[in-house]
Design an enzyme around this catalytic site. Sequence first.
Site, PDB file in Angstrom:
ATOM      1  N   LYS A   1     -40.525  95.868 -79.078  1.00  0.00           N
ATOM      2  CA  LYS A   1     -41.285  95.084 -79.457  1.00  0.00           C
ATOM      3  C   LYS A   1     -42.661  95.469 -78.960  1.00  0.00           C
ATOM      4  O   LYS A   1     -43.290  95.449 -78.023  1.00  0.00           O
ATOM      5  CB  LYS A   1     -40.886  93.805 -78.645  1.00  0.00           C
ATOM      6  CG  LYS A   1     -39.529  93.326 -79.058  1.00  0.00           C
ATOM      7  CD  LYS A   1     -39.096  91.747 -78.505  1.00  0.00           C
ATOM      8  CE  LYS A   1     -37.941  91.171 -78.991  1.00  0.00           C
ATOM      9  NZ  LYS A   1     -37.491  89.961 -78.449  1.00  0.00           N
TER      10      LYS A   1
ATOM     11  N   SER B   1     -36.301  97.521 -74.811  1.00  0.00           N
ATOM     12  CA  SER B   1     -35.254  97.094 -74.064  1.00  0.00           C
ATOM     13  C   SER B   1     -33.741  97.437 -74.425  1.00  0.00           C
ATOM     14  O   SER B   1     -33.511  98.121 -75.430  1.00  0.00           O
ATOM     15  CB  SER B   1     -34.841  95.440 -74.626  1.00  0.00           C
ATOM     16  OG  SER B   1     -36.219  94.750 -74.350  1.00  0.00           O
TER      17      SER B   1
ATOM     18  N   TYR C   1     -30.254  98.684 -75.297  1.00  0.00           N
ATOM     19  CA  TYR C   1     -29.255  98.042 -76.066  1.00  0.00           C
ATOM     20  C   TYR C   1     -28.194  98.010 -75.228  1.00  0.00           C
ATOM     21  O   TYR C   1     -27.636  98.400 -74.391  1.00  0.00           O
ATOM     22  CB  TYR C   1     -28.777  98.774 -77.326  1.00  0.00           C
ATOM     23  CG  TYR C   1     -29.592  98.788 -78.584  1.00  0.00           C
ATOM     24  CD1 TYR C   1     -28.860  98.046 -79.687  1.00  0.00           C
ATOM     25  CD2 TYR C   1     -30.851  98.525 -78.645  1.00  0.00           C
ATOM     26  CE1 TYR C   1     -29.651  97.851 -80.716  1.00  0.00           C
ATOM     27  CE2 TYR C   1     -31.548  98.317 -79.919  1.00  0.00           C
ATOM     28  CZ  TYR C   1     -30.957  97.968 -80.755  1.00  0.00           C
ATOM     29  OH  TYR C   1     -31.681  97.484 -82.007  1.00  0.00           O
ATOM     30  N   LEU C   2     -27.218  96.873 -75.422  1.00  0.00           N
ATOM     31  CA  LEU C   2     -25.784  96.409 -74.679  1.00  0.00           C
ATOM     32  C   LEU C   2     -24.935  97.255 -75.671  1.00  0.00           C
ATOM     33  O   LEU C   2     -25.137  97.881 -76.420  1.00  0.00           O
ATOM     34  CB  LEU C   2     -25.450  95.030 -74.845  1.00  0.00           C
ATOM     35  CG  LEU C   2     -26.603  94.165 -73.930  1.00  0.00           C
ATOM     36  CD1 LEU C   2     -26.387  92.479 -74.248  1.00  0.00           C
ATOM     37  CD2 LEU C   2     -26.235  94.265 -72.743  1.00  0.00           C
TER      38      LEU C   2
ATOM     39  N   ASP D   1     -37.640  78.506 -75.884  1.00  0.00           N
ATOM     40  CA  ASP D   1     -36.844  78.853 -77.257  1.00  0.00           C
ATOM     41  C   ASP D   1     -35.596  79.188 -76.885  1.00  0.00           C
ATOM     42  O   ASP D   1     -35.129  80.000 -77.639  1.00  0.00           O
ATOM     43  CB  ASP D   1     -37.887  79.863 -77.660  1.00  0.00           C
ATOM     44  CG  ASP D   1     -37.452  80.339 -79.198  1.00  0.00           C
ATOM     45  OD1 ASP D   1     -36.853  79.415 -79.879  1.00  0.00           O
ATOM     46  OD2 ASP D   1     -37.417  81.397 -79.453  1.00  0.00           O
TER      47      ASP D   1
END
Length: 536
Positions: free
Chosen positions: A230, A334, A336-337, A403
């Site tokens: 991001k 981030s 990844y799972l 959010d």
Amino acid sequence: MRRDRFLLAATLGALFSADFYFILLPKLQSRRHRAANSCSCSPDSNLSLPRLEALATPHLSNWTHTPQSSAASTSELDDGGSKLQRLFSHPLYNIQTPELKPEEKLLQAKQLMEYYRRKVSHWERRKKLYEEAATLTNISLMEQKMTYDPNASWLRFHLGIDRYALYARDDPAILQLLTDMQNMTIVSADYTQDEKALKGACDCTQVVKPSGHHLKLALKMSNFGKAMFKPMRQQRDEETPGDFFYFVDFQRHNAEIAAFHLDRILDFRRVPPVAGRRVNVSGEVLHVAHNEDLRAVFFTSPANNTCFFAKCLYVCKTEYAVCGGPDLLEGSLSAYLPGLTVAPRLSIPNPWKRSYTFSGREEWEVNPFYCDSVKQAYPYNSGNRLLNIIDMSIFDFLIGNMDRHHYEIFTKFGDEGFLLHLDNARGFGKHSHDEMSILAPLSQCCMIKRSTLLRLQLLARPRFRLSDVMRESLDGDPLRPVLTEPHLLALDRRLQKVLRAVQRCVRRLGQDQVITKDFTRPTENPQSATQREHNR
């Protein structure tokens, strides 16, 4: 006359004695007991908690930046050294979890290695196709060396996921994974799966854009690990404009990084590892992107900077390009799972989700007894699901995230599994405002895990002050300073508001009704992750 006076005096004496013995004396004893156990830094605190074995009883603290609070007891004063190390050495951060059964691990090693080998085979087939196509069109491709490593940090991260958390407190694989994401060669860049899933069905006139509309990329590392990138969209010292709705707020890369560190400090361990990195958008994204739709959104700005923008595939044109300077662009990565094919997840609407319209309101916003109906509905009528929702609301309140419309769980662990705290990029937008409505699950349900409350109390003490341990933890990220000082100080202020909300509940309902016991037995000789792996 004298006899009447004597009888009146005797009657009044008897009443006074009864009143003193049955009412005044118990109150005096209770006050003396509370005074003996109360925290010296909190003159207003009247809530004590049950003792933990080998752990002094903590109390709710109303610590603030006032001259009076600086007169705390000497045991609470900062004696130097690393507060973060001191925090993680505390008994509350060495709590023994129940012995794990095989079915309580998300993945088994054999299952994961089979998945890994399939990824390697798929990559090799795709690489061969790319090379053949490049030969036919007389185009040269960058040679990307991939490494098959059965001990890769992302594999060990996936193997460490169990029904209680994403990773163990002292798992060395997490630190290695952060280092790898910061430094490892990027061999492939593409759109994320949710953006690909739009397939032109998105509508740019929508007030609330679908998930895949936001600017983010899937980056593959040279050891087959994947991370979501991001990019920076907002400067750290900028606050979200007051006229912005929460559902059109910027997605901040530094919020993702800070949320991971806060989640770890709170000992939730429900946010996947996140690291900051400066990415060369030409060499590490454009030149390794094989998706023509992605390559098509790159351009050179009038200032000669390399830029790219998000778009709904095949329909929408552009949306707020981001640019390197001229090529370097900072962002969050981030981890990844595990893929949904080996570790399915379920996305569930948050009972306290907000109305994603300009004027609508949800029931919880107008009904103060809304939690009563939630407690009667599945899956919140038993188990830990509702308590986990309250944990999540405390986490979101601290970061200022409004959010949280859905949450995810691993289907393998069922109703007793933990909630994943994913997508935190809309946190840390306003340091000057505390959105109390985020705490509605706590204030309406008046329930909290005992272990959660004890850690919050600990982080309110000067020796373990939340802003200080966050500052120290974030200082290890390459993009430091990740948060500005006002955002760090806002964490302390919001923490006090969480503790006061718990105090109000306890005064109204009592400790037994509000504070829920969970496994909180400190280990006498905590095992490290390496020792546990050796024992297995």
